[in-house]
Design an enzyme around this catalytic site. Structure first.
Site, PDB file in Angstrom:
ATOM      1  N   PRO A   1     -45.884  40.584 -81.331  1.00 61.02           N
ATOM      2  CA  PRO A   1     -45.506  39.974 -80.043  1.00 61.02           C
ATOM      3  C   PRO A   1     -45.999  38.536 -79.947  1.00 61.02           C
ATOM      4  O   PRO A   1     -47.039  38.173 -80.486  1.00 61.02           O
ATOM      5  CB  PRO A   1     -46.213  40.860 -79.005  1.00 61.02           C
TER       6      PRO A   1
ATOM      7  N   SER B   1     -53.230  51.315 -97.561  1.00 64.69           N
ATOM      8  CA  SER B   1     -53.643  50.042 -98.169  1.00 64.69           C
ATOM      9  C   SER B   1     -55.146  49.931 -98.388  1.00 64.69           C
ATOM     10  O   SER B   1     -55.609  48.969 -99.004  1.00 64.69           O
ATOM     11  CB  SER B   1     -53.160  48.866 -97.305  1.00 64.69           C
TER      12      SER B   1
ATOM     13  N   VAL C   1     -44.676  35.604 -80.962  1.00 65.87           N
ATOM     14  CA  VAL C   1     -44.503  34.611 -82.022  1.00 65.87           C
ATOM     15  C   VAL C   1     -43.233  33.785 -81.827  1.00 65.87           C
ATOM     16  O   VAL C   1     -42.923  32.930 -82.658  1.00 65.87           O
ATOM     17  CB  VAL C   1     -44.478  35.289 -83.414  1.00 65.87           C
ATOM     18  N   GLY C   2     -42.482  34.036 -80.746  1.00 72.83           N
ATOM     19  CA  GLY C   2     -41.331  33.192 -80.445  1.00 72.83           C
ATOM     20  C   GLY C   2     -40.003  33.756 -80.879  1.00 72.83           C
ATOM     21  O   GLY C   2     -39.038  32.999 -81.023  1.00 72.83           O
ATOM     22  N   LYS C   3     -39.900  35.072 -81.030  1.00 70.91           N
ATOM     23  CA  LYS C   3     -38.636  35.661 -81.494  1.00 70.91           C
ATOM     24  C   LYS C   3     -37.538  35.489 -80.434  1.00 70.91           C
ATOM     25  O   LYS C   3     -36.411  35.114 -80.747  1.00 70.91           O
ATOM     26  CB  LYS C   3     -38.839  37.149 -81.797  1.00 70.91           C
TER      27      LYS C   3
ATOM     28  N   GLY D   1     -41.429  41.093 -85.914  1.00 70.75           N
ATOM     29  CA  GLY D   1     -42.777  40.594 -86.091  1.00 70.75           C
ATOM     30  C   GLY D   1     -43.617  40.907 -84.866  1.00 70.75           C
ATOM     31  O   GLY D   1     -43.126  41.511 -83.900  1.00 70.75           O
TER      32      GLY D   1
ATOM     33  N   LYS E   1     -52.421  39.448 -93.518  1.00 69.20           N
ATOM     34  CA  LYS E   1     -53.725  39.770 -94.093  1.00 69.20           C
ATOM     35  C   LYS E   1     -54.398  38.524 -94.670  1.00 69.20           C
ATOM     36  O   LYS E   1     -55.621  38.351 -94.567  1.00 69.20           O
ATOM     37  CB  LYS E   1     -53.566  40.843 -95.178  1.00 69.20           C
TER      38      LYS E   1
END
Length: 790
Positions: free
Chosen positions: A375, A696, A377-379, A373, A739
């Site tokens: 950068p 997209s 976000v707590g991985k 995911g 999105k």
């Protein structure tokens, strides 16, 4: 055969005057080998030939003189006139020093240089006539000659002092001597040179010229003496050093024995004691004992000793078959995960499921989880929470920029500076065989001529192989099957497919505003208050202010940038507290400019539908979701040229071409009034400095073109995303959650998606979907019916 013996320099013999008339008469001739006599120097020789023995006996009785001449060829035992050098010496037999069975040793004193005129008799020994050679002396005022004499004396003394066996009193007497002729003749005898050169010097009548030649020989001899002395000193130095080292080693050995034994033996004993406490398997024990025995045979001064010692210590430092006990309290684990991380429900559920299986089965090969995911976000920090929940040891290993396979598998011990790979080092530092190891930034592993580290990771991350992981340095298989590996990545596009196949992929998407606020208030703000030494009672950031910071000063999916902004605020607060300056205890929105400066980001806002040809699209970036505006414009022209601007990638350009071709094909069905050949078409996507690519935007571009051609405006507060085929079919796209979050931030109320994306929307928590209406379509005609107004 006559043997020459070194002249006895401690014997001083006075030369007896010889009547020149005696030399005209017939006199005995003594041929000698390998020796040149010079006047004034007593010289002993050994006489062994029968003719020479007879000569010595007769001369001794008559107390006569003898002519001594050197042989040209030393191999001739019975020399004739032509076999002798013509210049020799008239000598006196001073004494018989020693008599032996093979001959006698006599002491001769040279008196005058003579020239051999003829040989008159050959039996019982040689007799002949010879004349005295006159010497040409330099004038007394010749200063150069006087200096030559002094130099000859100094050179002679230097050579003699370096020779072994010369008594000191002899050297001292020579130093005090003023008889330069005697010193010069002694130097002629002492210096090592060929008989031919010495014979040339003896035959030289000019004394000054004779000194010049002598000085040349002495200089060569002096240099040889210095070289020999240098070699002797170096050899002596090496011997002294070896002796010193030997005595020091013996002394050290005595000290060690006094302290309780040899250090080497003590170290081996300690290693054996440590090894008894390690849970080796039988195969591992055999290998270890073999390597320890090899260490015991090496001398501590051996270059291989330290290498072998490091290897043995590396083996001892590993937690062989030592495991920590897992905590299977699922309620406690869930509480820890919820406390450390807000949101991430899917990830938390996966960890709880893993704990549940472990609890029921008791043993399970740990799966490989890959959290991917954007950068921040707590991985990475999630791994530490998992370790706490399981009660396991934790270690984080960064793989960013890794490009050497040996970093994973280790270096072979034959290389200098060899060490285990990072996996084994991680196990060593963790201290157990079942830790939680975070493989951070696995998508940033490179490769070059040193190998592909991602290929080496295949064995590490495959549960069917890692129970016997082989490290090149260790040389012993190590069980990694109990290790819980958690990989993190920002993008999966750069990760090799075989590596992806071995991991369970879990998407960690970005946070919505509400989640960021909760994370900031519950985790980031308390942490930064503690880091800056500020009590929670002295400063606080209200919820509304935190929302403003997130909205106007950050632009990310995670909370890393938000954490920096909070730290920036608290640094200024810490300064005001330290300087005793008044400050607001609760930060208001109006004070943000003072602490953070001007607004850095403007909120993505929906633009009104006042103009036809403008459509709102949704895009995914590494920082999360964003909205973008696609603008289509028309101008009269003959060439019907299509222009694309806005820093578009190849895929996005193809989407624009495909959209135009679809419109040309279905122009009559779309109620486009005029032929397209009369219009130049321009498609632009604002923020041209930012690269954009992907399929997209297919339905968005088609809608924008149809809106521009028909003049129909787009429905307000509506956004769309989806790929389109040439037949008009709408295909699904990725990044749906990001999105949707971008649409909510921009104030969008309706979203058009492919029918196949509906399953992705249903997986999203309802909190993200509040206030949004979704339209699921299969064909572009459905999109146009929803989006365009009449």
């Amino acid at each position: 055969m006559e043997e020459i013996i070194a002249p006895p320099m401690n014997i001083i013999v006075e030369r007896k005057a010889i009547d020149p008339e005696d030399l005209i008469k017939e006199n005995p001739i003594l041929p000698i080998k390998n020796m040149i006599f010079f006047p004034g120097v007593p010289t002993p020789i050994s006489v062994a030939r029968s003719k020479s023995l007879k000569l010595v006996q007769d001369v001794q009785k008559a107390k006569g003189i003898v002519g001594v001449f050197c042989q040209k060829d030393t191999n001739i035992d019975d020399p004739k006139f032509n076999d002798l050098y013509s210049v020799g010496l008239v000598v006196q037999i001073i004494n018989v020093i020693k008599e032996v069975s093979e001959g006698i040793t006599i002491l001769l004193m040279g008196v005058h240089r003579v020239h051999l005129e003829e040989i008159t008799m050959e039996d019982p020994y040689l007799k002949g006539k010879f004349s005295i050679l006159k010497t040409i002396y330099p004038s007394k005022s010749d200063k150069e000659f006087r200096e030559q004499q002094k130099v000859v004396k100094n050179k002679l003394l230097h050579i003699l002092t370096s020779k072994i066996g010369i008594p000191d009193f002899v050297v001292n007497s020579l130093k005090q001597s003023k008889d330069y002729d005697y010193l010069a003749n002694l130097a002629f005898i002492t210096v090592e040179s060929s008989m031919k050169k010495k014979q040339e010097i003896l035959a030289c009548d000019d004394l000054k010229e004779r000194y010049n030649k002598l000085l040349s020989l002495l200089e060569q001899e002096s240099q040889l003496v210095e070289i020999k002395e240098s070699i002797r000193k170096k050899t002596q130095m090496d011997i002294n050093r070896q002796q010193k080292e030997y005595f020091l080693q013996q002394e050290m050995k005595n000290i060690q024995e006094a302290l309780g034994g040899n250090i080497h033996d003590i170290e081996i004993k300690e290693i054996k004691e440590k090894a008894t406490k390690i849970h080796f398997t039988s195969e591992q024990r055999i290998v270890f004992d073999k390597e320890l025995k090899k260490l015991g045979l090496l001398h501590p001064n051996s270059p291989d000793y330290s290498t072998q010692m490091n290897y043995v210590h590396n083996i001892l430092s590993l937690p062989w078959n030592a495991y920590t006990k897992d905590n299977f309290n699922l309620a406690r684990a869930k509480k820890i995960l919820d406390k450390d991380h807000f949101g991430l429900e899917k990830v938390k559920d996966r960890i709880i499921e893993h704990l549940a299986v472990l609890k029921l089965k008791g043993d399970m090969k740990s799966p490989i989880i890959c959290l991917y995911g954007p950068p921040g976000v707590g991985k990475t920090s999630l791994g530490k929470s998992i370790a706490n929940a399981l009660g396991r040891k934790y270690f984080r290993m960064s793989l960013g920029g890794l490009h050497d396979e040996a970093e994973i598998r280790g270096h072979r011990r034959t290389y200098i500076g060899a060490m285990p790979g990072r996996i084994i080092q991680a196990i060593q530092k963790a201290g157990s065989s079942n830790p939680v190891i975070i493989l951070d930034e696995i998508d940033k592993v490179g490769n070059d001529y040193k190998g592909d580290p991602s290929a080496a990771l295949l064995e590490v991350l495959d549960p069917e192989q890692n129970f016997a992981f082989h490290d090149n340095y260790l040389g012993i298989d190590f069980d990694l099957s109990k290790v819980l590996f958690i990989a993190t990545a920002n993008s999966l596009s750069t990760v090799s497919p075989p590596l992806l196949d071995r991991m369970e992929l879990i998407n960690v998407s970005g946070y919505i505003m509400e989640e960021k606020v909760e994370i900031a208030l519950k985790h980031l703000l308390p942490m930064q208050l503690e880091n800056h030494g500020i009590s929670k009672f002295l400063f606080d950031i209200p919820r509304k202010t935190m929302e403003a910071i997130i909205e106007f000063y950050t632009h990310e999916s995670g909370v890393r940038e938000l954490n920096k902004k909070i730290a920036k605020i608290l640094r200024k607060v810490a300064r005001t507290i330290a300087e005793n300056i008044d400050y607001p205890r609760k930060l208001a929105i109006k004070n943000l400019f003072e602490y953070l400066g001007v607004v850095e980001y403007s909120k993505d806002k929906y633009e009104s539908n006042e103009y036809a040809g403008v459509v709102t699209g949704l895009a995914w970036t590494a920082a999360g979701g964003e909205i973008l505006f696609i603008e289509a414009g028309l101008s009269k022209g003959k060439d019907a040229k299509l222009s694309l601007t806005g820093n578009l990638g190849d895929v996005m350009k193809e989407s624009a071409i495909l959209a135009l071709e679809y419109i040309k094909t279905h122009a009559s069905q779309l109620d486009i009034p005029e032929t397209l050949e009369n219009w130049n078409i321009h498609i632009h996507i604002p923020e041209g400095a930012i690269p954009k690519d992907g399929p997209s935007a297919g339905i968005t571009m088609t809608t924008a073109l149809v809106s521009a051609f028909t003049g129909r405006k787009v429905k307000s507060h509506l956004a769309m995303t989806g790929e389109m085929t040439l037949r008009g079919k709408v295909l699904p796209v990725g990044g749906i959650k990001e999105k949707i979050l971008a649409a909510k931030r921009a104030g969008i109320k309706e979203i058009v998606l492919s029918k196949e994306n509906q399953k992705h929307v249903e997986e999203i928590n309802d909190i993200y979907l509040t206030g949004l209406v979704f339209h699921y379509v299969n064909d572009i005609r459905e999109v146009l019916d929803i989006a365009l107004l009449f």
